[in-house]
Design a protein around this motif. Structure first.
Motif, short mmCIF file in Angstrom:
data_model
loop_
_atom_site.label_atom_id
_atom_site.label_comp_id
_atom_site.label_asym_id
_atom_site.label_seq_id
_atom_site.Cartn_x
_atom_site.Cartn_y
_atom_site.Cartn_z
N ASN A 84 0.85 -1.19 0.00
CA ASN A 84 0.00 0.00 0.00
C ASN A 84 0.89 1.24 0.00
N GLU B 204 0.17 4.46 -0.07
CA GLU B 204 -0.25 5.55 0.82
C GLU B 204 0.17 5.26 2.26
N VAL C 42 -0.95 9.46 -3.33
CA VAL C 42 -0.56 8.40 -4.25
C VAL C 42 -0.80 8.85 -5.69
N GLN D 172 -1.38 7.61 -9.55
CA GLN D 172 -1.72 6.47 -10.38
C GLN D 172 -1.47 6.91 -11.80
N ASP E 95 -0.54 5.78 -15.98
CA ASP E 95 -0.52 4.79 -17.04
C ASP E 95 0.75 5.02 -17.86
N THR F 198 -0.24 0.20 -15.61
CA THR F 198 -0.70 1.16 -14.61
C THR F 198 0.11 0.96 -13.34
N LYS G 227 0.89 2.50 -9.29
CA LYS G 227 0.48 3.33 -8.16
C LYS G 227 1.68 3.48 -7.26
N ASN G 228 2.05 4.72 -6.98
CA ASN G 228 3.22 4.95 -6.15
C ASN G 228 3.09 6.24 -5.36
N SER G 229 3.99 6.38 -4.39
CA SER G 229 4.12 7.62 -3.62
C SER G 229 5.60 7.88 -3.44
N GLU H 150 3.44 0.17 -5.53
CA GLU H 150 2.61 -1.01 -5.33
C GLU H 150 2.96 -2.04 -6.40
#
Length: 152
Positions: free
Chosen positions: A96, A98, A116, A118, A120, A129, A131-133, A147
């Motif tokens: 996760n 976040e 976060v 997201q 593409d 795709t 998802k990162n922070s 992720e």
């Protein structure tokens, strides 16, 4: 033997710490343990430690700020907030992004992504795709929390 045949694994990233103890403490909170420490007077290296995270099979080498080890760019001055060089970031796969960002901030990191992302990542044949922070560690390096994603 070709170099591509000779390389067997990725071993570690080395970081020059502005505050050695704070940097070590931060990465220990992320699950790294000191597996070896040393000094090398010939390189003006007073403190260096190899840290290992067994959960992700990953090493980090942390060296004190006065070491004369070969590096990219110039030494960071006390008043410098950030100096860009060839090391763009360290990336850890997380469940996760976040939660990882929030916990890193709790441990002393500074927020870089304000949540976060997201994204593409598209090329001619496919889209992936992610998802990162992102955070700045207390030492200043950028850490990406990504992720799990399949780039294949």
């Amino acid at each position: 033997m070709e170099l591509t045949e000779n390389i067997t694994a990725f071993h570690h990233v080395s970081i020059k710490a502005q505050d050695f103890d704070t940097t070590i403490s931060f990465y220990q909170k992320l699950g790294f343990e000191i597996v070896h420490d040393w000094s090398l007077p010939d390189f003006n290296l007073e403190k260096c430690a190899m840290l290992y995270n067994k959960n992700i099979n990953y090493y980090l080498e942390i060296c004190d700020k006065n070491s004369d080890i070969p590096t990219q760019g110039r030494k960071r001055k006390n008043d410098d907030e950030y100096i860009e060089n060839a090391l763009l970031h360290i990336c850890f796969t997380v469940k996760n992004a976040e939660e990882a960002r929030k916990k890193a901030i709790e441990y002393g990191a500074k927020d870089l992504s304000e949540g976060v992302f997201q994204l593409d990542l598209i090329n001619k044949t496919k889209s992936v795709t992610v998802k990162n922070s992102l955070v700045y560690s207390p030492n200043g390096e950028v850490i990406e929390f990504l992720e799990n994603v399949n780039f294949d």
